[in-house]
Enzyme design. Sequence first.
Site, PDB file in Angstrom:
ATOM      1  N   GLU A  69      65.326  75.114  44.538  1.00  0.00           N
ATOM      2  CA  GLU A  69      66.574  75.090  44.170  1.00  0.00           C
ATOM      3  C   GLU A  69      67.327  73.175  44.217  1.00  0.00           C
ATOM      4  OE1 GLU A  69      69.490  76.063  48.537  1.00  0.00           O
ATOM      5  OE2 GLU A  69      67.908  74.718  48.919  1.00  0.00           O
ATOM      6  N   ARG A 121      72.072  78.781  51.492  1.00  0.00           N
ATOM      7  CA  ARG A 121      71.980  79.621  50.544  1.00  0.00           C
ATOM      8  C   ARG A 121      72.219  81.332  50.644  1.00  0.00           C
ATOM      9  NH1 ARG A 121      65.028  78.265  50.882  1.00  0.00           N
ATOM     10  NH2 ARG A 121      65.425  76.326  49.543  1.00  0.00           N
ATOM     11  N   GLN A 173      65.886  86.156  53.865  1.00  0.00           N
ATOM     12  CA  GLN A 173      67.142  84.849  53.202  1.00  0.00           C
ATOM     13  C   GLN A 173      66.619  84.832  52.205  1.00  0.00           C
ATOM     14  OE1 GLN A 173      65.734  80.712  52.162  1.00  0.00           O
ATOM     15  NE2 GLN A 173      67.592  80.356  53.688  1.00  0.00           N
ATOM     16  N   LEU A 205      61.171  82.053  41.744  1.00  0.00           N
ATOM     17  CA  LEU A 205      61.734  81.295  42.390  1.00  0.00           C
ATOM     18  C   LEU A 205      62.463  79.873  40.895  1.00  0.00           C
ATOM     19  CD1 LEU A 205      64.135  79.661  44.861  1.00  0.00           C
ATOM     20  CD2 LEU A 205      61.779  78.454  44.673  1.00  0.00           C
ATOM     21  N   ARG A 249      67.582  80.155  56.959  1.00  0.00           N
ATOM     22  CA  ARG A 249      66.771  79.043  57.108  1.00  0.00           C
ATOM     23  C   ARG A 249      67.455  77.450  56.225  1.00  0.00           C
ATOM     24  NH1 ARG A 249      62.758  76.704  53.350  1.00  0.00           N
ATOM     25  NH2 ARG A 249      62.827  78.944  51.904  1.00  0.00           N
ATOM     26  N   HIS A 293      63.657  86.036  49.751  1.00  0.00           N
ATOM     27  CA  HIS A 293      62.340  84.373  49.229  1.00  0.00           C
ATOM     28  C   HIS A 293      61.701  84.041  50.582  1.00  0.00           C
ATOM     29  CE1 HIS A 293      61.566  80.219  47.974  1.00  0.00           C
ATOM     30  NE2 HIS A 293      62.377  79.736  49.428  1.00  0.00           N
ATOM     31  N   PHE A 341      69.032  68.772  49.894  1.00  0.00           N
ATOM     32  CA  PHE A 341      69.248  69.904  49.791  1.00  0.00           C
ATOM     33  C   PHE A 341      70.528  70.489  50.465  1.00  0.00           C
ATOM     34  CE2 PHE A 341      65.188  72.665  49.248  1.00  0.00           C
ATOM     35  CZ  PHE A 341      64.576  71.540  48.004  1.00  0.00           C
ATOM     36  N   HIS A 381      66.993  83.837  48.306  1.00  0.00           N
ATOM     37  CA  HIS A 381      67.197  82.414  47.930  1.00  0.00           C
ATOM     38  C   HIS A 381      68.150  82.578  46.424  1.00  0.00           C
ATOM     39  CE1 HIS A 381      67.221  79.333  44.737  1.00  0.00           C
ATOM     40  NE2 HIS A 381      66.360  78.098  46.645  1.00  0.00           N
TER      41      HIS A 381
END
Length: 610
Positions: free
Chosen positions: A277, A308, A252, A274, A406, A372, A137, A254
């Site tokens: 990811e 991100r 954040q 979304l 994050r 996000h 990730f 995304h």
Amino acid sequence: MNQTDQQRDRTVDREGYETVELGALVVGAGAAGARAAIELAERGVDTEEFLVIGKRAHGDAHTTWARGGVNGALGTHDPEDDWTVHAADTLNEGHHLNDPAKVEAVTREMPDRLRELDDWGMPYSRTEDGDIDQRYFGAQSFRRTAFAGDHTGESMLNTLIDRAQDLGVRYREDVLITRLVTDDDGRVLGAVGYDMEDGHQILFDTDAVVLAAGGFAGSYGRHTSRDDENTGDGPALAYEAGAILLDMEFVQFHPTGMAVDEDDPEWAPWAGRLVTEAVRGEGGRLFNSEGERFMERYSPDQMELAARDVVARAIAREVEEGRGTDRGGVYLDISHEPREFIAERLPRMYERFADLGVDMAEEPVEVAPTAHYGMGGVAVNDVGESEVDGLYAVGETMGGVHGANRLGGNSLAETLAFGRIAGADLAARLRAGDLPPRDRDTLHERAADHFADLDAITERDGDEDPAALLEELRALLDEHAGILRDEAGLRAGLARLDRLRERAADLDTGSRAGGRGDDADRSVEYAVNLGFALTVAESVLRSALERTESRGAHFRTDHGETDDDWRVNVRVRRDAVGAMSLSTSAVDEPSDAVTAALDRGYELDYHQLE
């Protein structure tokens, strides 16, 4: 969890509202609330003594939309990974504004929490040897993100609910909490709200409250949250009760929300939703409208798997400089992978786009940054308790773990880790009788005042539609507190917010009854959500104005560099006259073990993904 026999808990007093007496109330039925409740039950708290409530049907929580995975240093593929490296990655991604003790608590917990879920029946994706599979990730040094296809959150919540049901945990759905009740000594006495089906008012007379009510990213226009969720319920309830909020400037975005034609009725409902990811984790590539793989300009080593905030700003720059799509985004392409691979590893994404007429195995999809996650939230101690005695906050409602940005895969990790930690502490206090007796006269007196406030926004004949004002507020945050910020824009946003708050005093609302159906009058619910979002929006704007640097998800075009003097947390509290007051506090240093992992300088080599 089991639906309560409501009559067993229901006693209508002379004031005409329902009173429910409990040892503990868990507000929020997603992963964090469910895990806290499981811990209470497993540690011997009688299930008659606590209750989980949610404002949707049970099992219908925002956790289900977390698709990509959940982090824990199991070392399935990379045995050199451990909790200290996970902590180091988290601190690096958070630009070292995280609370190291909370980071270390989460990363130490997670291997056991993942194995525990496995024992409870979590349908993880597996390696050929049958181990829990893990994948890359963004911005992680090793493959430590466990997953269940691309429906990890849904599968995780179902597993937690099944475990809670086995333990006899009780729940109640369609209840909206509007205020917490406290005494003059800063102790929580209970919570008030109403039943969204028939509209009657409810007082929860309880020794402790666990807020697991989500975050505030839904206060933005383009966002990944479901409709009318993450409007700041948890942080706003805690703030009004006297708790401190911190890091509220860090939102954040995304990088990959769906970029759609909002005039197309088939696509419009998907705006901002979304695109996990995991698509990039499995090899997806980003291209601008000129066909360039543009991340080579912004992060040539980590490319699409950069942090991100880096990827989101890169996309925003491409669009701003005219290399975006007509829908204000860029292209995400995984069509170079075999169809069978995409369908197996990304089943929900593959099916979603197929239903909309896009074949991910043949063509790219359009994506754009979307709000996000709020890194900020309620300031809590090492066991998840706020400065308000008896008031805990867990999951996205709490702050401290994520710092300025994050790490992908850490949101679900936080829900499990601090759900268990807070549940364990509260269970010990309840069993030991450590929470002092409540002043019930004060409780009912103050509850009556709060019910009067709730009545005041019910069946009113004003000029303003609360749903429309909420949309205006979302547009305000998009414009003034988005990916790129400056002083003039933030001050303009605060001025607009003042005018919007004045208009919110003249609402047009109907009955509280009617539930959440398509034909229901939900104007009172929207009015309550608007109140929460106004509080959160002010905290975001003021905190962003206060922080005169750029760090992580907070980017000031008028202060574009990171300033070492700003390695502090911005804290927000309600002062004695009800105004919002800001201060700063120093950030602690990590343990020697995590410092050593930071010094070793692990980082992802992009060639590993080719």
